[in-house]
Write a protein that holds these residues in place. Structure first.
Motif, PDB file in Angstrom:
ATOM      1  N   HIS A 135       3.812   5.386  -5.986  1.00  0.00           N
ATOM      2  CA  HIS A 135       5.151   6.330  -5.880  1.00  0.00           C
ATOM      3  C   HIS A 135       5.586   6.797  -4.327  1.00  0.00           C
ATOM      4  CE1 HIS A 135       6.770   6.924 -10.154  1.00  0.00           C
ATOM      5  NE2 HIS A 135       5.395   6.386 -10.300  1.00  0.00           N
ATOM      6  N   ALA A 136       4.445   7.039  -3.715  1.00  0.00           N
ATOM      7  CA  ALA A 136       4.648   7.470  -2.352  1.00  0.00           C
ATOM      8  C   ALA A 136       5.293   6.508  -1.475  1.00  0.00           C
ATOM      9  CB  ALA A 136       3.387   8.000  -1.676  1.00  0.00           C
ATOM     10  N   PHE A 137       5.053   5.122  -1.742  1.00  0.00           N
ATOM     11  CA  PHE A 137       5.488   4.092  -0.853  1.00  0.00           C
ATOM     12  C   PHE A 137       6.260   2.885  -1.598  1.00  0.00           C
ATOM     13  CE2 PHE A 137       1.842   5.805   1.348  1.00  0.00           C
ATOM     14  CZ  PHE A 137       2.311   5.949   2.709  1.00  0.00           C
ATOM     15  N   THR A 138       6.843   3.328  -2.696  1.00  0.00           N
ATOM     16  CA  THR A 138       7.532   2.163  -3.656  1.00  0.00           C
ATOM     17  C   THR A 138       8.345   1.284  -2.777  1.00  0.00           C
ATOM     18  OG1 THR A 138       7.565   4.112  -5.307  1.00  0.00           O
ATOM     19  CG2 THR A 138       8.660   1.852  -5.755  1.00  0.00           C
ATOM     20  N   ASP A 139       7.936  -0.040  -2.908  1.00  0.00           N
ATOM     21  CA  ASP A 139       8.711  -1.202  -2.593  1.00  0.00           C
ATOM     22  C   ASP A 139       8.878  -1.175  -1.196  1.00  0.00           C
ATOM     23  OD1 ASP A 139       8.790  -2.374  -5.029  1.00  0.00           O
ATOM     24  OD2 ASP A 139      10.563  -1.411  -5.689  1.00  0.00           O
ATOM     25  N   ARG A 140       7.938  -0.766  -0.310  1.00  0.00           N
ATOM     26  CA  ARG A 140       8.011  -0.634   1.100  1.00  0.00           C
ATOM     27  C   ARG A 140       6.435  -0.738   1.672  1.00  0.00           C
ATOM     28  NH1 ARG A 140       7.645   4.747   3.184  1.00  0.00           N
ATOM     29  NH2 ARG A 140       7.731   6.256   1.458  1.00  0.00           N
ATOM     30  N   PRO A 141       6.191  -1.137   2.687  1.00  0.00           N
ATOM     31  CA  PRO A 141       5.026  -0.892   3.513  1.00  0.00           C
ATOM     32  C   PRO A 141       4.095   0.164   2.807  1.00  0.00           C
ATOM     33  CG  PRO A 141       6.242  -1.674   4.974  1.00  0.00           C
ATOM     34  CD  PRO A 141       7.295  -1.153   3.846  1.00  0.00           C
ATOM     35  N   GLY A 142       2.904  -0.109   2.253  1.00  0.00           N
ATOM     36  CA  GLY A 142       2.117   0.680   1.735  1.00  0.00           C
ATOM     37  C   GLY A 142       1.885   0.698   0.216  1.00  0.00           C
ATOM     38  N   ASP A 143       2.886   0.133  -0.311  1.00  0.00           N
ATOM     39  CA  ASP A 143       2.740   0.125  -1.848  1.00  0.00           C
ATOM     40  C   ASP A 143       1.793  -0.958  -2.291  1.00  0.00           C
ATOM     41  OD1 ASP A 143       3.314  -0.349  -4.436  1.00  0.00           O
ATOM     42  OD2 ASP A 143       5.689  -0.394  -4.633  1.00  0.00           O
ATOM     43  N   THR A 176      -7.988  -1.441  -1.826  1.00  0.00           N
ATOM     44  CA  THR A 176      -8.858  -0.546  -1.626  1.00  0.00           C
ATOM     45  C   THR A 176      -7.951   0.660  -0.591  1.00  0.00           C
ATOM     46  OG1 THR A 176      -9.576  -1.606   0.412  1.00  0.00           O
ATOM     47  CG2 THR A 176     -10.841  -1.723  -1.438  1.00  0.00           C
ATOM     48  N   SER A 177      -6.682   0.507  -0.760  1.00  0.00           N
ATOM     49  CA  SER A 177      -5.863   1.135   0.025  1.00  0.00           C
ATOM     50  C   SER A 177      -5.666   2.729  -0.503  1.00  0.00           C
ATOM     51  CB  SER A 177      -4.446   0.472   0.085  1.00  0.00           C
ATOM     52  OG  SER A 177      -3.808   0.552  -1.183  1.00  0.00           O
ATOM     53  N   ALA A 178      -6.271   3.056  -1.609  1.00  0.00           N
ATOM     54  CA  ALA A 178      -5.912   4.421  -2.358  1.00  0.00           C
ATOM     55  C   ALA A 178      -6.923   5.246  -2.342  1.00  0.00           C
ATOM     56  CB  ALA A 178      -5.064   4.451  -3.541  1.00  0.00           C
ATOM     57  N   PRO A 179      -7.622   5.748  -1.129  1.00  0.00           N
ATOM     58  CA  PRO A 179      -8.887   6.582  -1.575  1.00  0.00           C
ATOM     59  C   PRO A 179      -8.596   7.945  -2.347  1.00  0.00           C
ATOM     60  CG  PRO A 179      -7.898   6.988   0.789  1.00  0.00           C
ATOM     61  CD  PRO A 179      -6.885   5.756  -0.001  1.00  0.00           C
ATOM     62  N   ALA A 180      -9.405   8.217  -3.464  1.00  0.00           N
ATOM     63  CA  ALA A 180      -9.289   9.401  -4.047  1.00  0.00           C
ATOM     64  C   ALA A 180      -9.034  10.692  -3.136  1.00  0.00           C
ATOM     65  CB  ALA A 180     -10.349   9.088  -5.377  1.00  0.00           C
ATOM     66  N   GLU A 181     -10.071  10.899  -2.496  1.00  0.00           N
ATOM     67  CA  GLU A 181      -9.943  11.753  -1.565  1.00  0.00           C
ATOM     68  C   GLU A 181      -8.683  12.331  -1.245  1.00  0.00           C
ATOM     69  OE1 GLU A 181     -13.821  10.048  -1.746  1.00  0.00           O
ATOM     70  OE2 GLU A 181     -11.892   9.324  -1.054  1.00  0.00           O
ATOM     71  N   ARG A 182      -7.683  11.424  -0.902  1.00  0.00           N
ATOM     72  CA  ARG A 182      -6.350  11.576  -0.606  1.00  0.00           C
ATOM     73  C   ARG A 182      -5.403  11.777  -1.658  1.00  0.00           C
ATOM     74  NH1 ARG A 182      -2.874   8.030   3.824  1.00  0.00           N
ATOM     75  NH2 ARG A 182      -0.872   9.184   3.749  1.00  0.00           N
ATOM     76  N   TYR A 183      -5.561  10.742  -2.681  1.00  0.00           N
ATOM     77  CA  TYR A 183      -4.584  10.642  -3.494  1.00  0.00           C
ATOM     78  C   TYR A 183      -4.871  11.374  -4.977  1.00  0.00           C
ATOM     79  CZ  TYR A 183      -2.092   7.415  -0.551  1.00  0.00           C
ATOM     80  OH  TYR A 183      -1.445   6.930   0.511  1.00  0.00           O
ATOM     81  N   ALA A 184      -5.985  11.788  -4.924  1.00  0.00           N
ATOM     82  CA  ALA A 184      -6.646  12.170  -6.321  1.00  0.00           C
ATOM     83  C   ALA A 184      -7.378  13.396  -6.289  1.00  0.00           C
ATOM     84  CB  ALA A 184      -6.954  11.333  -7.373  1.00  0.00           C
ATOM     85  N   PRO A 185      -7.322  14.267  -5.080  1.00  0.00           N
ATOM     86  CA  PRO A 185      -8.329  15.139  -4.962  1.00  0.00           C
ATOM     87  C   PRO A 185      -8.442  16.214  -6.255  1.00  0.00           C
ATOM     88  CG  PRO A 185      -6.439  15.702  -3.647  1.00  0.00           C
ATOM     89  CD  PRO A 185      -6.192  14.498  -4.374  1.00  0.00           C
ATOM     90  N   ASP A 186      -7.449  16.378  -6.950  1.00  0.00           N
ATOM     91  CA  ASP A 186      -7.525  17.142  -8.298  1.00  0.00           C
ATOM     92  C   ASP A 186      -8.224  16.650  -9.162  1.00  0.00           C
ATOM     93  OD1 ASP A 186      -5.411  15.250  -8.059  1.00  0.00           O
ATOM     94  OD2 ASP A 186      -4.486  16.094  -9.860  1.00  0.00           O
TER      95      ASP A 186
END
Length: 334
Positions: A135-143, A176-186
């Motif tokens: 959702h942070a990078f939908t359909d652009r670099p980073g998705d 491996t592009s979505a580290p939990a420490e950044r995207y799911a700390p909760d």
């Protein structure tokens, strides 16, 4: 398939990567490829097993069905497990934990986390982190799984469709592009969900063992146990996996777009998948209003996940439910 032509972006600053224009292939990381570690190779092997093993059940199913019918007990057990694990993904992993569309009582939150883990789609924390990055990078670099990764030409979209559906699971960068420490700390801060996440392999075993045991108990024979394992275990897992992955792939390429989304976001509504995906294929509205607890907001749009959340709310198990607001929907419409 859709092809979108975006306005030309302003020139990039010297030394910075070029701005994404909405049509070009995503840029590749600079530098030579780094060899995979032993742990990464093992992860790829496990991913391949999770993807391929249930598909073998389809071949086995053809052999089992040759000259005989599917038994009603097998069908009922399969439907029950499809609903249980499917709602674990849609209500639990997706609308509850990823987007916080509602606040689940702790027992319900953990139960949905367990049910979603039994779908063989990854551990709960990794799943949420990856989807939040999407959702942070939908359909652009980073998705991680955009079908437009290779551009908007016909060849690029066909290649991108395969990538968005299942190829991204094996891609070195996106897997491996979505580290939990950044995207799911909760979620990392929740001891119960950390336990559920670590238990993912055991829950996959349980997802197969329970249909086997129930089939044995109902039929009283090894044959009954094995057919239940086949239909309510392997075939059910394969079907739910590919329905979920179709939301990643097809629901960004074909369908209708009655609601505005962010620039480059091509999420669509695809009605044929609505029932099998428990309402997740009303994907255009979801990307226009990600925290909304109901995705099928127009007349005739089936959304079983929203019905389940409504039931949870009435039972007192879910609070702070973010139901559709007419003024907001009108604002999002094209």
């Amino acid at each position: 398939m859709t092809t979108t032509t975006a306005p030309q972006a302003p020139p990039a600053r010297p030394g910075s990567p070029p701005a994404y224009d909405g049509t070009s292939p995503f840029p590749s990381p600079e530098g030579p490829p780094v060899p995979r570690t032993g742990a990464q190779r093992l992860q790829m092997l496990l991913t391949g097993t999770i993807v391929a093993f249930p598909l073998l059940a389809v071949v086995l199913a053809g052999w089992v069905l040759w000259g005989r019918l599917l038994g009603p007990a097998d069908l009922l057990i399969a439907v029950a497990f499809y609903i249980l694990t499917g709602l674990g993904v849609t209500a639990g992993f997706h609308r509850g934990l990823t987007h916080r569309s509602f606040t689940a009582a702790r027992p319900l939150r953990l139960a949905l986390g367990v049910a979603g883990s039994m779908s063989f789609q990854g551990d709960v924390i990794g799943w949420v982190a990856t989807h939040r990055r999407h959702h942070a990078f939908t359909d652009r670099p980073g998705d991680p799984h955009s079908p437009f990764r290779y551009g908007t030409s016909l060849r690029g979209q066909l290649r991108g469709l395969a990538h968005a559906h299942v190829g991204w699971l094996f891609h070195r960068e996106t897997s491996t592009s979505a580290p939990a420490e950044r995207y799911a700390p909760d979620l990392l801060a929740d001891r119960g969900l950390r336990t559920v996440s670590r238990a993912f392999p055991a829950l996959c075993v349980l997802s197969l063992a329970l249909p086997f045991a129930i089939g044995w108990g109902v039929g009283g024979t090894l044959n009954g146990a094995l057919t239940a394992l086949l239909w309510a275990g392997l075939v059910r897992i394969a079907l739910l996996q590919h329905v979920t992955w179709s939301v990643n792939s097809l629901c960004h390429m074909v369908g209708t777009r009655p609601f505005r989304t962010r620039r480059h976001d091509r999420a669509t509504n695809l009605w044929p998948l609505a029932l099998l995906s428990f309402g997740e294929s009303w994907h255009n509205l979801h990307h226009a209003d990600p925290t909304c607890a109901r995705h099928g907001v127009d007349r005739g749009q089936l959304d079983p996940t929203a019905a389940a959340i409504r039931l949870f709310e009435r039972l007192g198990w879910a609070t702070d439910v973010r139901w559709p607001v007419p003024a907001r929907l009108d604002h999002c419409r094209k």
